[in-house]
Design an enzyme around this catalytic site. Structure first.
Site, PDB file in Angstrom:
ATOM      1  NE  ARG A 120      -4.162  -1.946   1.891  1.00 48.68           N
ATOM      2  CZ  ARG A 120      -4.176  -3.119   2.527  1.00 48.68           C
ATOM      3  NH1 ARG A 120      -3.224  -3.391   3.411  1.00 48.68           N
ATOM      4  NH2 ARG A 120      -5.117  -3.994   2.296  1.00 48.68           N
ATOM      5  CE  LYS A 142      -1.301  12.988 -14.986  1.00 49.81           C
ATOM      6  NZ  LYS A 142      -1.617  13.323 -16.382  1.00 49.81           N
ATOM      7  CD  GLU A 184       6.286  15.878 -22.376  1.00 52.33           C
ATOM      8  OE1 GLU A 184       5.755  16.980 -22.142  1.00 52.33           O
ATOM      9  OE2 GLU A 184       5.648  14.814 -22.393  1.00 52.33           O
ATOM     10  CE  LYS A 221       4.325  17.164 -14.435  1.00 55.12           C
ATOM     11  NZ  LYS A 221       4.817  15.935 -15.092  1.00 55.12           N
ATOM     12  CD  GLU A 231      -4.681  14.910 -16.025  1.00 59.63           C
ATOM     13  OE1 GLU A 231      -5.239  14.566 -17.063  1.00 59.63           O
ATOM     14  OE2 GLU A 231      -3.532  14.540 -15.704  1.00 59.63           O
ATOM     15  NE  ARG A 235      -0.643  16.481 -13.003  1.00 64.58           N
ATOM     16  CZ  ARG A 235       0.005  15.745 -12.110  1.00 64.58           C
ATOM     17  NH1 ARG A 235      -0.406  15.719 -10.852  1.00 64.58           N
ATOM     18  NH2 ARG A 235       1.062  15.036 -12.455  1.00 64.58           N
ATOM     19  CG  ASN A 239      -2.695  15.394 -20.426  1.00 62.03           C
ATOM     20  OD1 ASN A 239      -1.695  14.739 -20.154  1.00 62.03           O
ATOM     21  ND2 ASN A 239      -3.751  15.426 -19.628  1.00 62.03           N
ATOM     22  CG  HIS A 242       0.845  14.400 -23.627  1.00 61.91           C
ATOM     23  ND1 HIS A 242       1.384  15.662 -23.824  1.00 61.91           N
ATOM     24  CD2 HIS A 242       1.723  13.756 -22.807  1.00 61.91           C
ATOM     25  CE1 HIS A 242       2.524  15.753 -23.167  1.00 61.91           C
ATOM     26  NE2 HIS A 242       2.753  14.625 -22.547  1.00 61.91           N
ATOM     27  CG  HIS A 246      -0.484   9.156 -25.109  1.00 55.26           C
ATOM     28  ND1 HIS A 246      -1.241   9.371 -23.985  1.00 55.26           N
ATOM     29  CD2 HIS A 246       0.782   9.536 -24.779  1.00 55.26           C
ATOM     30  CE1 HIS A 246      -0.481   9.865 -23.031  1.00 55.26           C
ATOM     31  NE2 HIS A 246       0.755   9.965 -23.486  1.00 55.26           N
ATOM     32  CG  HIS A 258       6.042  10.605 -24.250  1.00 61.34           C
ATOM     33  ND1 HIS A 258       4.682  10.402 -24.355  1.00 61.34           N
ATOM     34  CD2 HIS A 258       6.197  11.711 -23.476  1.00 61.34           C
ATOM     35  CE1 HIS A 258       4.043  11.343 -23.672  1.00 61.34           C
ATOM     36  NE2 HIS A 258       4.937  12.143 -23.138  1.00 61.34           N
TER      37      HIS A 258
END
Length: 360
Positions: A120, A142, A184, A221, A231, A235, A239, A242, A246, A258
């Site tokens: 956990r 993330k 990026e 960021k 998000e 936020r 993306n 993205h 993706h 990426h």
């Protein structure tokens, strides 16, 4: 040393300085009570920097085990995730022991996810070794792995105890991976131009400028993540490029990395916005100038129907629509919800317009 504080639910610092890898043990010892650590890295980075990291941790009193996995996006999957978890259990690690994620975006995502769910949650120290990971993926909490149906579909929000960015580690990065990171970075300039864009438009990006670029990307960021950690709103602006990017990664069987795919995605969405009349043509000119300067690709594999089919599996998709990050000017984007039918139509128009421009 630059220290950028991330004020999330579990606050931490991003430390940026040359030679920082050699101080990993001292920094880790101040962050956690345990003196047991597992170093997770891939088959490319472990031989380069694993021993130095272990030695630094050992000097600070840590007992360290290593877990290595094959380098590449193909390892970012549930099977490899459970291999890591089983390795932690076999080694007898407990929830208070330290996981050190040493590597690029794949390592940060995969090891970060493993650390967030093992017993956990155990503390994770991120040490990014790629430009893309330093400016983006190691910051913000993330973590994720891919499914055959799409990218990053299994993941958590889980903040690290710290991020250590040592730009000296970029010296062994292949040129293609450096280029990948600029994808990026250009994204951040298109989101907030004030400080970053003048840096990128310098004739030469020397070592000092690169440090400033990394710090500014992390600062941008930080501001977005602290305002919307999970998000639920703004936020999502991170993306930009993205959603289509993706899909391009998947269509290329991940031969297009990426950052490069994000650059292509930004170009396509920006062309869509310009054709729509909601984005100034100057925005596309600036974006094209930056992608050309940093040797980022602009040609899109696949057609609108193939891209749209993959976009439907995106995390941001709903039953009949998709949330897109829509540029309106250099340094400004908005969130725009668009029905899939309209998205495919506008995507078809944009790809045809871009193809015509290339052939003229």
């Amino acid at each position: 040393m630059s220290s950028i504080h991330i004020s999330t639910d579990r606050p931490y610092d991003v430390l940026i300085e040359r030679g920082l890898l050699l101080r990993t043990g001292d920094i880790a010892a101040r962050l956690v009570k345990t003196r047991r650590a597992v170093l997770v890295s891939d088959s490319h980075v472990m031989p380069l920097y694993g021993e130095r990291t272990v030695q630094s941790l050992a000097r600070a009193g840590f007992s360290v085990e290593r877990v290595e996995f094959p380098a590449g996006e193909a390892s970012k999957n549930p099977a490899k995730l459970f291999e890591l978890l089983s390795a932690f259990a076999d080694l007898g690690f407990k929830r208070n022991d330290l996981l050190v994620a040493l590597g690029g975006g794949v390592t940060g995502d995969l090891a970060g996810l493993a650390g967030s769910i093992y017993m956990r949650g155990m503390p994770v120290l991120q040490i990014p070794t790629s430009l893309l990971a330093m400016v983006d993926s190691s910051v913000g909490g993330k973590t994720a792995v891919n499914l055959p149906q799409g990218k990053n579909l299994v993941g958590t929000f889980s903040q690290p105890v710290a991020v250590l960015c040592d730009p000296d580690l970029l010296s062994t990065l292949p040129e293609g991976d450096i280029t990948n990171g600029w994808g990026e970075i250009v994204k951040y300039a298109m989101l907030k131009k004030d400080v970053l864009l003048p840096l990128l438009e310098k004739e030469t990006i020397d070592d000092n400028t690169l440090l400033d670029v990394i710090c500014e990307c992390v600062t941008i960021k930080r501001d977005i993540v602290t305002a919307d950690e999970f998000e639920t709103g703004t936020r999502a602006l991170l993306n930009f490029g993205h959603t289509v990017g993706h899909a391009i990664e998947a269509l290329s069987s991940f031969s297009i990395p990426h950052g490069a795919a994000v650059a292509i995605g930004m170009g396509i969405i920006t062309r869509m916005a310009v054709l729509d009349g909601t984005c100034s043509p100057k925005t596309e000119i600036v974006l094209q100038r930056l992608t050309t300067k940093f040797n980022l690709p602009s040609t899109c594999p696949g057609n609108a129907k193939e891209i749209s089919a993959i976009v439907r599996t995106d995390k941001k998709s709903e039953i009949d629509s998709i949330k897109l990050i829509w540029p309106t000017a250099v340094g400004h984007c908005v969130i725009r919800k668009m029905p899939f039918d309209e998205f495919e139509l506008r995507l078809t128009e944009a790809l045809q317009s871009m193809k015509t421009a290339l052939s003229s």
